[in-house]
Design an enzyme around this catalytic site. Structure first.
Site, mmCIF file in Angstrom:
data_model
loop_
_atom_site.group_PDB
_atom_site.id
_atom_site.type_symbol
_atom_site.label_atom_id
_atom_site.label_comp_id
_atom_site.label_asym_id
_atom_site.label_seq_id
_atom_site.Cartn_x
_atom_site.Cartn_y
_atom_site.Cartn_z
ATOM 1 N N ASN A 188 71.572 47.271 43.485
ATOM 2 C CA ASN A 188 72.390 47.785 42.382
ATOM 3 C C ASN A 188 71.525 48.723 41.525
ATOM 4 O O ASN A 188 70.479 48.315 41.009
ATOM 5 C CB ASN A 188 72.913 46.608 41.550
ATOM 6 C CG ASN A 188 73.818 47.061 40.427
ATOM 7 O OD1 ASN A 188 73.531 48.051 39.754
ATOM 8 N ND2 ASN A 188 74.897 46.340 40.194
ATOM 9 N N HIS A 204 71.038 50.200 36.425
ATOM 10 C CA HIS A 204 70.144 50.270 35.267
ATOM 11 C C HIS A 204 69.106 51.384 35.359
ATOM 12 O O HIS A 204 68.384 51.633 34.393
ATOM 13 C CB HIS A 204 69.571 48.884 34.968
ATOM 14 C CG HIS A 204 70.681 47.952 34.589
ATOM 15 N ND1 HIS A 204 71.468 48.161 33.475
ATOM 16 C CD2 HIS A 204 71.226 46.890 35.232
ATOM 17 C CE1 HIS A 204 72.406 47.238 33.425
ATOM 18 N NE2 HIS A 204 72.294 46.458 34.475
ATOM 19 N N HIS A 241 78.327 50.059 39.534
ATOM 20 C CA HIS A 241 79.431 49.562 38.720
ATOM 21 C C HIS A 241 79.810 50.678 37.740
ATOM 22 O O HIS A 241 79.036 50.974 36.822
ATOM 23 C CB HIS A 241 78.962 48.303 37.981
ATOM 24 C CG HIS A 241 80.004 47.637 37.145
ATOM 25 N ND1 HIS A 241 79.751 46.454 36.469
ATOM 26 C CD2 HIS A 241 81.295 47.951 36.878
ATOM 27 C CE1 HIS A 241 80.845 46.092 35.819
ATOM 28 N NE2 HIS A 241 81.789 46.989 36.038
ATOM 29 N N ARG A 293 81.487 51.414 34.864
ATOM 30 C CA ARG A 293 82.133 50.687 33.759
ATOM 31 C C ARG A 293 83.106 51.582 33.009
ATOM 32 O O ARG A 293 82.895 52.793 32.909
ATOM 33 C CB ARG A 293 81.073 50.160 32.777
ATOM 34 C CG ARG A 293 80.449 48.855 33.211
ATOM 35 C CD ARG A 293 79.516 48.344 32.132
ATOM 36 N NE ARG A 293 79.024 47.016 32.452
ATOM 37 C CZ ARG A 293 79.656 45.890 32.142
ATOM 38 N NH1 ARG A 293 80.796 45.919 31.468
ATOM 39 N NH2 ARG A 293 79.147 44.727 32.472
ATOM 40 N N ARG A 313 78.682 53.206 30.327
ATOM 41 C CA ARG A 313 77.385 53.009 29.673
ATOM 42 C C ARG A 313 76.210 53.317 30.607
ATOM 43 O O ARG A 313 75.104 53.545 30.146
ATOM 44 C CB ARG A 313 77.265 51.583 29.116
ATOM 45 C CG ARG A 313 77.224 50.533 30.178
ATOM 46 C CD ARG A 313 77.010 49.145 29.609
ATOM 47 N NE ARG A 313 78.173 48.635 28.911
ATOM 48 C CZ ARG A 313 78.349 47.351 28.626
ATOM 49 N NH1 ARG A 313 77.426 46.472 28.952
ATOM 50 N NH2 ARG A 313 79.433 46.942 27.989
ATOM 51 N N GLU A 363 81.690 48.625 42.383
ATOM 52 C CA GLU A 363 82.206 47.574 41.502
ATOM 53 C C GLU A 363 83.102 48.215 40.449
ATOM 54 O O GLU A 363 82.725 49.211 39.823
ATOM 55 C CB GLU A 363 81.049 46.849 40.817
ATOM 56 C CG GLU A 363 80.173 46.084 41.776
ATOM 57 C CD GLU A 363 79.090 45.284 41.072
ATOM 58 O OE1 GLU A 363 78.698 44.250 41.612
ATOM 59 O OE2 GLU A 363 78.640 45.695 39.987
ATOM 60 N N THR A 386 78.167 41.364 32.830
ATOM 61 C CA THR A 386 79.360 40.696 33.326
ATOM 62 C C THR A 386 79.281 39.183 33.083
ATOM 63 O O THR A 386 78.445 38.501 33.665
ATOM 64 C CB THR A 386 79.542 40.979 34.834
ATOM 65 O OG1 THR A 386 79.415 42.380 35.026
ATOM 66 C CG2 THR A 386 80.889 40.502 35.324
ATOM 67 N N GLU A 395 82.217 37.552 46.064
ATOM 68 C CA GLU A 395 80.816 37.546 45.622
ATOM 69 C C GLU A 395 80.709 36.483 44.542
ATOM 70 O O GLU A 395 81.393 36.566 43.519
ATOM 71 C CB GLU A 395 80.398 38.922 45.075
ATOM 72 C CG GLU A 395 78.940 38.905 44.596
ATOM 73 C CD GLU A 395 78.400 40.283 44.214
ATOM 74 O OE1 GLU A 395 78.811 41.292 44.831
ATOM 75 O OE2 GLU A 395 77.572 40.341 43.290
ATOM 76 N N HIS A 427 73.946 38.486 40.700
ATOM 77 C CA HIS A 427 73.863 38.583 39.244
ATOM 78 C C HIS A 427 72.685 37.740 38.738
ATOM 79 O O HIS A 427 72.637 36.543 38.953
ATOM 80 C CB HIS A 427 75.145 38.166 38.507
ATOM 81 C CG HIS A 427 75.161 38.725 37.102
ATOM 82 N ND1 HIS A 427 75.735 39.939 36.793
ATOM 83 C CD2 HIS A 427 74.605 38.280 35.954
ATOM 84 C CE1 HIS A 427 75.567 40.192 35.512
ATOM 85 N NE2 HIS A 427 74.875 39.208 34.992
HETATM 86 C C1 LIG Z 1 79.212 42.776 38.402
HETATM 87 C C2 LIG Z 1 77.780 42.597 38.203
HETATM 88 O O1 LIG Z 1 77.321 41.494 38.107
HETATM 89 C C3 LIG Z 1 76.833 43.738 38.069
HETATM 90 O O2 LIG Z 1 77.251 44.916 38.583
HETATM 91 C C4 LIG Z 1 76.568 43.962 36.703
HETATM 92 O O3 LIG Z 1 77.804 44.208 36.122
HETATM 93 C C5 LIG Z 1 75.585 45.104 36.491
HETATM 94 O O4 LIG Z 1 75.941 45.871 35.459
HETATM 95 P P1 LIG Z 1 75.902 45.330 33.928
HETATM 96 O O5 LIG Z 1 74.498 44.849 33.694
HETATM 97 O O6 LIG Z 1 76.337 46.499 33.143
HETATM 98 O O7 LIG Z 1 76.866 44.192 33.814
HETATM 99 N N1 LIG Z 2 77.053 42.030 41.414
HETATM 100 C C1 LIG Z 2 75.757 41.735 40.932
HETATM 101 C C2 LIG Z 2 74.917 42.943 40.964
HETATM 102 O O1 LIG Z 2 75.300 43.950 41.533
HETATM 103 C C3 LIG Z 2 73.571 42.949 40.376
HETATM 104 O O2 LIG Z 2 73.485 42.218 39.190
HETATM 105 P P1 LIG Z 2 72.083 42.192 38.414
HETATM 106 O O3 LIG Z 2 70.996 41.889 39.435
HETATM 107 O O4 LIG Z 2 71.880 43.562 37.826
HETATM 108 O O5 LIG Z 2 72.225 41.111 37.403
#
Ligand SMILES: CC(=O)[C@@H](O)[C@H](O)COP(=O)(O)O
Ligand SMILES: NCC(=O)COP(=O)(O)O
Length: 246
Positions: free
Chosen positions: A12, A15, A48, A50, A54, A75, A106, A156, A196
Protein backbone atom coordinates in the site's frame (compact mmCIF):
# COMPACT_ATOMS: atom_id res chain seq x y z
CA UNK A 1 -11.82 -24.93 0.62
CA UNK A 2 -8.62 -23.36 -0.71
CA UNK A 3 -5.43 -23.50 1.31
CA UNK A 4 -2.13 -22.28 0.03
CA UNK A 5 1.36 -21.99 1.45
CA UNK A 6 2.10 -19.17 -0.99
CA UNK A 7 1.33 -15.84 0.56
CA UNK A 8 1.20 -12.63 -1.45
CA UNK A 9 2.34 -9.16 -0.42
CA UNK A 10 0.24 -6.21 -1.50
CA UNK A 11 2.14 -2.98 -0.97
CA UNK A 12 0.00 0.00 0.00
CA UNK A 13 1.63 3.25 -1.19
CA UNK A 14 -0.91 5.70 0.29
CA UNK A 15 1.52 7.21 2.74
CA UNK A 16 4.11 8.06 0.12
CA UNK A 17 1.37 10.33 -1.16
CA UNK A 18 0.70 11.59 2.38
CA UNK A 19 4.22 13.04 2.45
CA UNK A 20 3.77 14.64 -0.97
CA UNK A 21 0.42 16.16 -0.01
CA UNK A 22 1.90 17.60 3.20
CA UNK A 23 3.72 20.19 1.05
CA UNK A 24 1.74 20.11 -2.18
CA UNK A 25 4.91 19.15 -4.07
CA UNK A 26 5.35 16.70 -6.95
CA UNK A 27 7.52 14.44 -4.78
CA UNK A 28 7.73 11.83 -3.46
CA UNK A 29 5.82 10.16 -6.25
CA UNK A 30 3.79 7.10 -5.19
CA UNK A 31 4.11 5.83 -8.75
CA UNK A 32 7.89 5.56 -8.30
CA UNK A 33 7.29 3.78 -5.00
CA UNK A 34 4.97 1.32 -6.73
CA UNK A 35 7.53 0.52 -9.41
CA UNK A 36 10.28 0.07 -6.81
CA UNK A 37 7.95 -2.14 -4.76
CA UNK A 38 7.28 -4.33 -7.77
CA UNK A 39 11.02 -4.67 -8.43
CA UNK A 40 11.51 -5.67 -4.80
CA UNK A 41 8.92 -8.44 -4.96
CA UNK A 42 5.51 -6.88 -4.31
CA UNK A 43 2.75 -9.04 -5.75
CA UNK A 44 0.37 -6.13 -6.11
CA UNK A 45 -0.06 -2.45 -5.34
CA UNK A 46 -2.82 -1.13 -3.10
CA UNK A 47 -4.12 2.43 -3.18
CA UNK A 48 -6.98 3.98 -1.26
CA UNK A 49 -8.54 6.97 -3.02
CA UNK A 50 -10.15 8.64 -0.07
CA UNK A 51 -13.14 10.87 -0.45
CA UNK A 52 -11.15 13.76 1.07
CA UNK A 53 -8.11 13.04 -1.18
CA UNK A 54 -5.76 13.32 1.77
CA UNK A 55 -3.14 11.14 0.09
CA UNK A 56 -3.76 9.31 -3.20
CA UNK A 57 -5.11 11.47 -6.05
CA UNK A 58 -6.98 10.45 -9.21
CA UNK A 59 -3.82 11.14 -11.22
CA UNK A 60 -1.91 8.51 -9.24
CA UNK A 61 -4.50 5.86 -9.96
CA UNK A 62 -4.66 6.75 -13.65
CA UNK A 63 -0.87 6.59 -14.07
CA UNK A 64 -0.60 3.38 -12.06
CA UNK A 65 -3.23 1.77 -14.21
CA UNK A 66 -0.92 2.30 -17.21
CA UNK A 67 2.41 1.39 -15.66
CA UNK A 68 1.89 -1.40 -13.12
CA UNK A 69 3.42 -4.74 -14.04
CA UNK A 70 1.54 -6.56 -11.29
CA UNK A 71 -2.02 -5.61 -10.42
CA UNK A 72 -3.85 -2.83 -8.68
CA UNK A 73 -5.95 -3.32 -5.57
CA UNK A 74 -8.15 -0.23 -5.49
CA UNK A 75 -9.62 0.56 -2.07
CA UNK A 76 -12.74 2.69 -2.12
CA UNK A 77 -15.72 3.74 -0.08
CA UNK A 78 -19.11 2.71 -1.40
CA UNK A 79 -20.12 6.02 -2.97
CA UNK A 80 -21.50 6.79 -6.41
CA UNK A 81 -18.46 8.96 -7.19
CA UNK A 82 -16.08 6.07 -6.44
CA UNK A 83 -18.23 3.54 -8.28
CA UNK A 84 -18.03 5.66 -11.42
CA UNK A 85 -14.29 6.17 -11.05
CA UNK A 86 -13.73 2.41 -10.59
CA UNK A 87 -15.81 1.74 -13.69
CA UNK A 88 -13.47 4.03 -15.59
CA UNK A 89 -10.28 2.44 -14.20
CA UNK A 90 -11.37 -1.20 -14.12
CA UNK A 91 -8.78 -2.30 -11.55
CA UNK A 92 -7.96 -6.01 -11.22
CA UNK A 93 -9.07 -5.93 -7.58
CA UNK A 94 -11.37 -3.63 -5.69
CA UNK A 95 -11.64 -3.60 -1.91
CA UNK A 96 -14.71 -1.91 -0.47
CA UNK A 97 -13.85 -0.15 2.78
CA UNK A 98 -15.79 1.91 5.32
CA UNK A 99 -14.82 5.56 5.32
CA UNK A 100 -15.52 8.59 7.43
CA UNK A 101 -13.96 11.95 6.80
CA UNK A 102 -12.79 12.62 10.32
CA UNK A 103 -11.06 9.29 10.99
CA UNK A 104 -7.28 9.17 11.31
CA UNK A 105 -7.28 5.81 9.54
CA UNK A 106 -9.79 3.08 8.69
CA UNK A 107 -11.52 2.27 11.97
CA UNK A 108 -13.18 -1.12 11.95
CA UNK A 109 -14.54 -3.09 9.05
CA UNK A 110 -17.36 -2.53 6.63
CA UNK A 111 -20.76 -3.39 8.12
CA UNK A 112 -21.82 -5.77 5.36
CA UNK A 113 -24.45 -7.52 7.50
CA UNK A 114 -26.12 -4.19 8.27
CA UNK A 115 -26.44 -3.08 4.64
CA UNK A 116 -26.56 -6.24 2.58
CA UNK A 117 -28.71 -4.92 -0.25
CA UNK A 118 -26.45 -1.89 -0.80
CA UNK A 119 -23.23 -3.90 -0.71
CA UNK A 120 -24.69 -6.64 -2.91
CA UNK A 121 -25.61 -4.06 -5.55
CA UNK A 122 -22.09 -2.58 -5.39
CA UNK A 123 -20.43 -6.02 -5.65
CA UNK A 124 -22.60 -6.92 -8.63
CA UNK A 125 -21.92 -3.64 -10.39
CA UNK A 126 -18.14 -3.81 -9.84
CA UNK A 127 -17.95 -7.49 -10.78
CA UNK A 128 -19.47 -6.56 -14.14
CA UNK A 129 -16.32 -4.56 -15.01
CA UNK A 130 -14.22 -7.67 -14.38
CA UNK A 131 -12.77 -6.67 -11.00
CA UNK A 132 -12.41 -9.17 -8.18
CA UNK A 133 -14.23 -7.50 -5.30
CA UNK A 134 -13.22 -7.97 -1.70
CA UNK A 135 -14.80 -6.56 1.43
CA UNK A 136 -12.69 -5.08 4.22
CA UNK A 137 -14.35 -6.49 7.32
CA UNK A 138 -13.71 -7.39 10.93
CA UNK A 139 -12.96 -11.05 11.65
CA UNK A 140 -16.55 -11.64 12.71
CA UNK A 141 -18.60 -14.66 11.55
CA UNK A 142 -21.70 -12.55 10.96
CA UNK A 143 -19.82 -10.23 8.62
CA UNK A 144 -18.05 -13.10 6.87
CA UNK A 145 -21.34 -14.91 6.21
CA UNK A 146 -22.89 -11.70 4.94
CA UNK A 147 -19.89 -11.21 2.62
CA UNK A 148 -20.52 -14.61 1.07
CA UNK A 149 -24.24 -13.87 0.74
CA UNK A 150 -23.64 -10.61 -1.13
CA UNK A 151 -21.49 -12.48 -3.66
CA UNK A 152 -18.03 -11.11 -2.90
CA UNK A 153 -15.37 -13.65 -3.89
CA UNK A 154 -12.89 -12.27 -1.34
CA UNK A 155 -12.63 -10.62 2.06
CA UNK A 156 -9.83 -8.70 3.74
CA UNK A 157 -9.80 -9.12 7.50
CA UNK A 158 -8.98 -5.94 9.43
CA UNK A 159 -5.93 -6.66 11.59
CA UNK A 160 -5.92 -3.25 13.29
CA UNK A 161 -7.11 -4.56 16.66
CA UNK A 162 -4.38 -7.21 16.63
CA UNK A 163 -1.78 -4.58 15.72
CA UNK A 164 -2.97 -2.23 18.46
CA UNK A 165 -3.23 -4.90 21.18
CA UNK A 166 -0.90 -4.11 24.07
CA UNK A 167 -0.70 -7.02 26.49
CA UNK A 168 0.34 -10.56 25.51
CA UNK A 169 -3.16 -11.75 26.41
CA UNK A 170 -4.79 -9.17 24.16
CA UNK A 171 -2.36 -9.96 21.35
CA UNK A 172 -3.14 -13.69 21.65
CA UNK A 173 -6.91 -13.02 21.71
CA UNK A 174 -6.81 -10.76 18.68
CA UNK A 175 -4.56 -13.14 16.77
CA UNK A 176 -6.98 -15.98 17.51
CA UNK A 177 -9.85 -13.81 16.29
CA UNK A 178 -8.03 -13.29 12.99
CA UNK A 179 -7.06 -16.97 12.69
CA UNK A 180 -10.65 -18.07 13.38
CA UNK A 181 -11.88 -15.56 10.83
CA UNK A 182 -9.49 -16.94 8.21
CA UNK A 183 -10.66 -20.52 8.85
CA UNK A 184 -14.30 -19.47 8.78
CA UNK A 185 -13.85 -17.45 5.58
CA UNK A 186 -12.10 -20.34 3.83
CA UNK A 187 -14.89 -22.68 4.94
CA UNK A 188 -17.35 -20.26 3.33
CA UNK A 189 -15.43 -20.59 0.07
CA UNK A 190 -13.96 -17.09 0.20
CA UNK A 191 -10.48 -15.87 -0.69
CA UNK A 192 -9.15 -14.43 2.56
CA UNK A 193 -6.73 -11.51 2.69
CA UNK A 194 -5.72 -9.49 5.74
CA UNK A 195 -4.20 -6.16 6.55
CA UNK A 196 -3.99 -2.92 8.50
CA UNK A 197 -1.38 -1.94 11.05
CA UNK A 198 0.89 -4.86 10.19
CA UNK A 199 4.57 -4.19 10.93
CA UNK A 200 7.89 -5.99 10.86
CA UNK A 201 7.47 -6.94 14.53
CA UNK A 202 3.93 -8.33 14.33
CA UNK A 203 3.50 -9.67 10.80
CA UNK A 204 4.95 -13.16 11.18
CA UNK A 205 2.19 -14.54 13.38
CA UNK A 206 -0.42 -13.41 10.87
CA UNK A 207 1.55 -14.66 7.87
CA UNK A 208 1.81 -18.06 9.59
CA UNK A 209 -1.99 -18.49 9.61
CA UNK A 210 -2.70 -21.17 7.05
CA UNK A 211 -4.76 -20.19 4.06
CA UNK A 212 -4.26 -16.42 3.97
CA UNK A 213 -3.96 -15.36 0.36
CA UNK A 214 -2.48 -11.87 0.69
CA UNK A 215 -1.35 -9.35 3.27
CA UNK A 216 -1.77 -5.67 2.46
CA UNK A 217 0.80 -3.53 4.20
CA UNK A 218 1.54 0.17 3.85
CA UNK A 219 2.27 2.52 6.71
CA UNK A 220 5.03 0.42 8.28
CA UNK A 221 6.73 -0.09 4.92
CA UNK A 222 6.74 3.60 4.08
CA UNK A 223 8.07 4.46 7.55
CA UNK A 224 10.87 1.91 7.32
CA UNK A 225 11.68 3.01 3.76
CA UNK A 226 12.74 6.42 5.11
CA UNK A 227 15.73 4.70 6.65
CA UNK A 228 16.51 1.81 4.31
CA UNK A 229 14.93 2.79 0.99
CA UNK A 230 11.69 1.53 -0.51
CA UNK A 231 13.06 -1.56 -2.23
CA UNK A 232 14.81 -2.80 0.91
CA UNK A 233 11.74 -2.11 3.03
CA UNK A 234 9.60 -4.21 0.69
CA UNK A 235 12.09 -7.05 0.24
CA UNK A 236 12.63 -7.32 4.02
CA UNK A 237 8.87 -7.58 4.56
CA UNK A 238 8.45 -10.08 1.76
CA UNK A 239 11.21 -12.29 3.18
CA UNK A 240 9.60 -12.19 6.63
CA UNK A 241 6.16 -13.21 5.43
CA UNK A 242 7.41 -15.93 3.10
CA UNK A 243 9.53 -17.46 5.88
CA UNK A 244 6.64 -17.31 8.34
CA UNK A 245 4.20 -18.87 5.89
CA UNK A 246 6.41 -21.87 5.16
C1 LIG B 1 -8.33 0.22 4.24
C2 LIG B 1 -7.03 0.28 4.89
O1 LIG B 1 -6.85 -0.29 5.93
C3 LIG B 1 -5.89 1.07 4.34
O2 LIG B 1 -5.94 1.35 3.02
C4 LIG B 1 -5.81 2.30 5.02
O3 LIG B 1 -7.04 2.91 4.82
C5 LIG B 1 -4.65 3.15 4.53
O4 LIG B 1 -4.99 4.44 4.42
P1 LIG B 1 -5.33 5.35 5.72
O5 LIG B 1 -4.13 5.26 6.62
O6 LIG B 1 -5.62 6.67 5.14
O7 LIG B 1 -6.53 4.77 6.40
N1 LIG C 1 -5.92 -2.64 3.71
C1 LIG C 1 -4.82 -2.42 4.57
C2 LIG C 1 -3.74 -1.73 3.85
O1 LIG C 1 -3.79 -1.59 2.64
C3 LIG C 1 -2.55 -1.25 4.56
O2 LIG C 1 -2.83 -0.72 5.82
P1 LIG C 1 -1.62 -0.11 6.67
O3 LIG C 1 -0.47 -1.11 6.63
O4 LIG C 1 -1.21 1.17 6.00
O5 LIG C 1 -2.16 0.07 8.04
Amino acid sequence: MTTSTRILLGVNIDHVATLRQARGTRYPDPVKAALDAEEAGADGITVHLREDRRHIQERDVLVLKDVLQTRMNFEMGVTEEMMQFAERIRPAHICLVPETRQELTTEGGLDVAGQEARIKAAVERLSRIGSEVSLFIDADERQIEASRRVGAPAIELHTGRYADAETPTEVAEELKRVADGVAFGLAQGLIVNAGHGLHYHNVEAVAAIKGINELNIGHALVAHALFVGFKSAVSEMKALILAAAR
